[in-house]
Design an enzyme around this catalytic site. Structure first.
Site, mmCIF file in Angstrom:
data_model
loop_
_atom_site.group_PDB
_atom_site.id
_atom_site.type_symbol
_atom_site.label_atom_id
_atom_site.label_comp_id
_atom_site.label_asym_id
_atom_site.label_seq_id
_atom_site.Cartn_x
_atom_site.Cartn_y
_atom_site.Cartn_z
ATOM 1 N N THR A 423 0.804 -1.221 0.000
ATOM 2 C CA THR A 423 0.000 0.000 0.000
ATOM 3 C C THR A 423 0.846 1.285 0.000
ATOM 4 O O THR A 423 2.009 1.281 0.364
ATOM 5 C CB THR A 423 -1.007 -0.027 1.181
ATOM 6 O OG1 THR A 423 -1.669 -1.282 1.213
ATOM 7 C CG2 THR A 423 -2.012 1.084 1.130
ATOM 8 N N SER A 496 -8.001 -1.966 5.784
ATOM 9 C CA SER A 496 -7.579 -1.158 6.940
ATOM 10 C C SER A 496 -7.207 0.250 6.513
ATOM 11 O O SER A 496 -6.757 1.050 7.337
ATOM 12 C CB SER A 496 -6.351 -1.799 7.599
ATOM 13 O OG SER A 496 -6.633 -3.114 7.988
#
Ligand code: GLY
Length: 612
Positions: A423, A496
């Site tokens: 990410t 998340s």
């Protein structure tokens, strides 16, 4: 002279300047702004050897700023902003360059969440990958019904979700773009055509992901004839990606979701030795969704974040909300290190928040919020009841149980914790006061380790995500209760990612944009940085430098080499089971102050901030 002065963006932007960042020296050649539109001018970049942790100076700009995980990507966003582009324009240029230069973390083969402030309202664009319609609860189970080995699941066609980043950016650009869509691809196309230096971090990622070489396209592109990863500084061209980006820039998202590029993607997924079921219909029917942002009062602020399918905002704001309901920590930080007085309640609140996360959060198109509204999980009375469970001793591994937000009985089983990685995060504020916080991912380093190239004969291409492994591998617990985040056809896996925009509660003025990569620890990294920046009064850079502490409910992980032994001893004395390990966040943060926009980039990665 303060570090901010040394790296003053005003000086950097004026003409030819340089910025040293983790392992790269970037000579900025200024911006060519022509009357007939945006023209990109590629900066010269000289790579140096990278280190795991490199001090960043912190930056201050006066009217606009962009923070991203790689200097070339930040520079592309800077040039777009300098040419009068909006925050979303700059984000598109940044994302396309990241696809090329930080391919291990995000790209057009993945998904993203975008928070966008249009100067008046906050919009939440969901570009999360979706499960193909052929994927079901048994996606990651073997023939005996046991969960697959995690790495085997990651490195498979079945791990690939239908990518959403391009569709999401196109939707946001249609609403808030100022420059032409086509122009925003120019930086990435130029760098892909003319070449860019492999960064130290990309090199390190290649070294630690040897299985990438099992993919023929990736082996040819990222490894030399002897099978060694290309060294940092190697000038790499990606003509196949240049071709794909040119098509998308000219034809829009349809070039990616239909036709030969889509056919190649499907062939790569279905043709893998552990094949996925993705079809052309899955791709052509993908739509990005605009959701209602969750905006939560916290201290004197309103914190806006992404709703489910991300667990980021809910879990972060549960953690910080529980802490706000506990007695004030008088000395949260000492000598740049969080104190045990702060760490203990932070870790206990995290345990409680992660217990709720595991029980309740999943794609809202499939999973009803407790009590019919996700805000029940953030209700002050509920958080006060959770805070009452925090005592001087830790509840310890497995001690935190889910609560009952919304006071409605549910039949959900808790999802066991699974690894989540990868990410990248982008924060941008433009000259008109529009802002974005965008967190973008292909999940693990190099995603599924499958490279697609649009069927081109040319070298290179882009990586396909493994976002499906963010689903629970098991669909139910031993009693047969379903897990909210189980695989279902067309569903988005729980995330998340925590792209966050903060506003002053009284005035409504934008205060900050921030976020981070880091799997489930994104939530801890972003929460710690926001508390430090907005409650303890640290600058963005000071906040991002802080050592990290993480728990998902069992062990506590402290960032290796960053805490004194006394902190470890004291936490163990309170009942925490402590281990140390690398905790590689990739935070970017911008904060609006009376002096201008302060920016910070994570010393653990290669990001920088630029602006004027
Ligand atoms: N794949 C990282 C996340 O979505 O949280």
């Amino acid at each position: 002279m303060t570090p901010d002065n040394i790296f003053s963006r005003q000086r950097l932007a004026r003409a030819i300047a340089f910025s040293t960042c983790a392992g790269m020296t970037l000579w900025l050649s200024g911006v060519a702004v022509a009357q007939d539109g945006f023209h990109y001018s590629a900066p010269a970049v000289a790579p140096e050897s990278g280190s795991g942790y490199e001090e960043k100076p912190g930056w201050t700009t006066s009217t606009f700023a962009v923070a991203a995980a790689n200097p070339l990507a930040t520079d592309a966003g800077y040039q777009v902003l300098k040419a009068g582009g909006s925050a979303i324009d700059a984000a598109i240029a940044v994302q396309m360059v990241l696809t090329l230069v930080e391919p291990q973390s995000s790209g057009i083969g993945g998904g993203a969440f975008l928070m966008l402030f249009d100067g008046d309202q906050v919009h939440a664009y969901d570009g999360r990958e979706k499960a193909p319609m052929g994927a079901g609860e048994d996606l990651f189970l073997d023939q005996e019904g046991n969960p697959l080995d995690f790495t085997a699941a990651v490195e498979s066609g079945r791990a690939v979700g239908v990518p959403g980043t391009i569709k999401m950016l196109e939707a946001a650009h249609q609403a808030y773009g100022k420059l032409a869509w086509k122009d925003l691809f120019e930086p990435a196309i130029t760098l892909a055509t003319e070449g860019f230096p492999v960064s130290p971090r990309l090199y390190q990622s290649l070294v630690s992901t040897p299985s990438l070489a099992e993919d023929a396209i990736a082996r040819h592109y990222y490894f030399d004839d002897a099978g060694n990863p290309l060294a940092a500084g190697t000038v790499l061209k990606n003509p196949a990606l240049a071709e794909i980006l040119t098509r998308i820039s000219e034809e829009g998202s349809a070039a990616f979701y239909q036709g030969d590029i889509a056919e190649d993607l499907v062939a790569r997924v279905q043709g893998h030795e552990s094949p996925g079921s993705m079809t052309l219909d899955d791709l052509s029917s993908y739509e990005a969704v605009e959701r209602d942002a969750l905006c939560t009062p916290w201290r004197e602020y309103k914190v806006c974040g992404f709703p489910p399918p991300s667990s980021g905002h809910l879990t972060m704001m549960q953690t910080l909300g529980i802490m706000a309901a506990l007695p004030e920590v008088e000395v949260p930080v000492h000598d740049g290190v969080p104190t045990v007085d702060w760490l203990h309640p932070f870790l206990e609140a995290s345990r409680l928040a992660f217990a709720d996360r595991g029980r309740y959060i999943g794609d809202p198109d499939f999973v009803e919020a407790p009590g019919g509204d996700w805000n029940t999980m953030l209700a002050p009375d509920y958080l006060a009841s959770r805070a009452a469970l925090v005592s001087e001793q830790s509840m310890g591994s497995g001690g935190a149980k889910p609560g009952n937000p919304g006071e409605v009985q549910t039949a959900w089983a808790s999802q066991p914790n699974q690894p989540e990685h990868g990410t990248s995060h982008i924060s941008i504020i433009d000259a008109d006061g529009q802002a974005i916080a965008m967190t973008t991912t292909i999940e693990q380093a190099f995603g599924s380790r499958i490279m697609a190239n649009g069927g081109s004969e040319l070298a290179g291409g882009y990586l396909l995500n493994n976002e499906m492994t963010d689903f629970s591998f098991t669909a139910q617990d031993e009693q047969g209760n379903p897990i909210a985040n189980r695989v279902e056809p067309g569903k988005r896996p729980r995330s998340s990612m925590s792209p966050t925009l903060v506003f002053d509660n009284a005035s409504g003025d934008l205060v900050a944009s921030l976020g981070s990569p880091g799997g489930a620890a994104i939530i801890h990294y972003t929460g710690e940085a926001m508390d430090a920046m907005l409650h303890w009064g640290l600058s963005p850079q000071e906040a991002l430098n802080l050592p990290h502490a993480v728990t998902l409910g069992d062990k506590v992980y402290l960032e290796e080499g960053r805490f004194p032994q006394s902190t470890i001893n004291d936490l163990e004395g309170l009942g925490h089971d402590v281990e140390t390990q690398e905790l590689v966040s990739g935070l970017q943060a911008l904060r609006v102050t009376e002096e201008g926009i302060q920016g910070g980039a994570d010393p653990r990665r290669e990001g920088i901030v630029m602006g004027d």
